[in-house]
Design an enzyme around this catalytic site. Structure first.
Site, PDB file in Angstrom:
ATOM      1  N   HIS A  50     -14.578 -53.088 -48.767  1.00 37.49           N
ATOM      2  CA  HIS A  50     -14.403 -54.383 -49.422  1.00 37.49           C
ATOM      3  C   HIS A  50     -13.732 -55.345 -48.446  1.00 37.49           C
ATOM      4  CE1 HIS A  50     -10.522 -52.303 -50.514  1.00 37.49           C
ATOM      5  NE2 HIS A  50     -10.054 -53.455 -50.067  1.00 37.49           N
TER       6      HIS A  50
HETATM    7  P1  TYD Z   1      -8.935 -50.175 -53.786  1.00 38.63           P
HETATM    8  O1  TYD Z   1      -8.228 -51.405 -53.308  1.00 38.63           O
HETATM    9  O2  TYD Z   1     -10.409 -50.246 -54.002  1.00 38.63           O
HETATM   10  O3  TYD Z   1      -8.548 -48.991 -52.775  1.00 38.63           O
HETATM   11  P2  TYD Z   1      -9.375 -48.233 -51.642  1.00 38.63           P
HETATM   12  O4  TYD Z   1     -10.106 -49.229 -50.827  1.00 38.63           O
HETATM   13  O5  TYD Z   1      -8.328 -47.492 -50.856  1.00 38.63           O
HETATM   14  O6  TYD Z   1     -10.279 -47.264 -52.344  1.00 38.63           O
HETATM   15  O7  TYD Z   1      -8.215 -49.698 -55.121  1.00 38.63           O
HETATM   16  C1  TYD Z   1      -8.547 -48.481 -55.768  1.00 38.63           C
HETATM   17  C2  TYD Z   1      -8.217 -48.638 -57.231  1.00 38.63           C
HETATM   18  O8  TYD Z   1      -6.830 -48.866 -57.436  1.00 38.63           O
HETATM   19  C3  TYD Z   1      -8.948 -49.797 -57.910  1.00 38.63           C
HETATM   20  O9  TYD Z   1      -9.320 -49.365 -59.202  1.00 38.63           O
HETATM   21  C4  TYD Z   1      -7.887 -50.869 -58.026  1.00 38.63           C
HETATM   22  C5  TYD Z   1      -6.605 -50.089 -58.122  1.00 38.63           C
HETATM   23  N1  TYD Z   1      -5.454 -50.788 -57.520  1.00 38.63           N
HETATM   24  C6  TYD Z   1      -4.403 -51.234 -58.302  1.00 38.63           C
HETATM   25  O10 TYD Z   1      -4.404 -51.086 -59.534  1.00 38.63           O
HETATM   26  N2  TYD Z   1      -3.349 -51.853 -57.707  1.00 38.63           N
HETATM   27  C7  TYD Z   1      -3.298 -52.052 -56.371  1.00 38.63           C
HETATM   28  O11 TYD Z   1      -2.303 -52.626 -55.848  1.00 38.63           O
HETATM   29  C8  TYD Z   1      -4.393 -51.601 -55.557  1.00 38.63           C
HETATM   30  C9  TYD Z   1      -4.400 -51.786 -54.087  1.00 38.63           C
HETATM   31  C10 TYD Z   1      -5.455 -50.969 -56.174  1.00 38.63           C
END
Ligand code: TYD
Length: 134
Positions: A50
């Site tokens: 992303h």
């Molecule tokens: P994401 O940012 O997509 O992490 P990665 O790229 O490491 O897989 O986040 C994963 C999940 O966690 C998504 O459902 C959103 C949630 N999330 C939160 O609730 N709070 C946060 O501060 C972050 C970064 C993610």
């Protein structure tokens, strides 16, 4: 490319160990509003995939090692993070992929804003279209 490595001071020595301190608008180039971390990530897992419209982040691998591929629509840069006194700054509109996790990698992330799903661009084609619009 809107991402670069930051080197943090290490206080201490081999006898007593080390301490690194992170401060908003001092060695971190924004006001820190949120901290999160990933851990227990299987070594074959890939994360990220992303970009963010506005968010600025600093990624610090405080244990183990991991690779981060950054793409701004033109240029690709790959960073290996494996030092607790080194951070990767990633600004807005950078597509990131995080992979090659070692066992027990702990990646701590400092962020300039509270969590906001609306700030994410999770669709690669939409990311490319937004870059081309600019
Ligand atoms: P994401 O940012 O997509 O992490 P990665 O790229 O490491 O897989 O986040 C994963 C999940 O966690 C998504 O459902 C959103 C949630 N999330 C939160 O609730 N709070 C946060 O501060 C972050 C970064 C993610």
């Amino acid at each position: 490319m809107n991402c670069y490595i930051l080197s943090f001071d290490e206080i201490g020595n081999i006898e007593i160990g080390y301490l690194t301190s992170l401060e908003s608008l001092k060695n971190i180039p924004f006001d820190i509003k949120r901290v999160y971390y990933t851990y227990g990530v299987p070594t074959k897992q890939k994360r990220g995939f992303h970009a963010h419209k506005n968010l600025e982040q600093v990624l610090i691998c405080i244990n183990g090692s991991v690779k981060v591929k950054c793409f701004n629509g033109k240029e690709v840069k790959i960073y290996s993070l494996d030092k607790p006194n080194e951070g990767l700054y990633i600004g807005p509109m950078v597509w990131r992929e995080i992979y090659d996790y070692s066992e027990n990698t702990v990646l701590i992330v400092l962020a300039s804003e509270l969590y906001d799903e609306k700030d994410y661009i999770r669709d690669y084609n939409k990311f490319i279209a937004l870059i081309e619009e600019k």
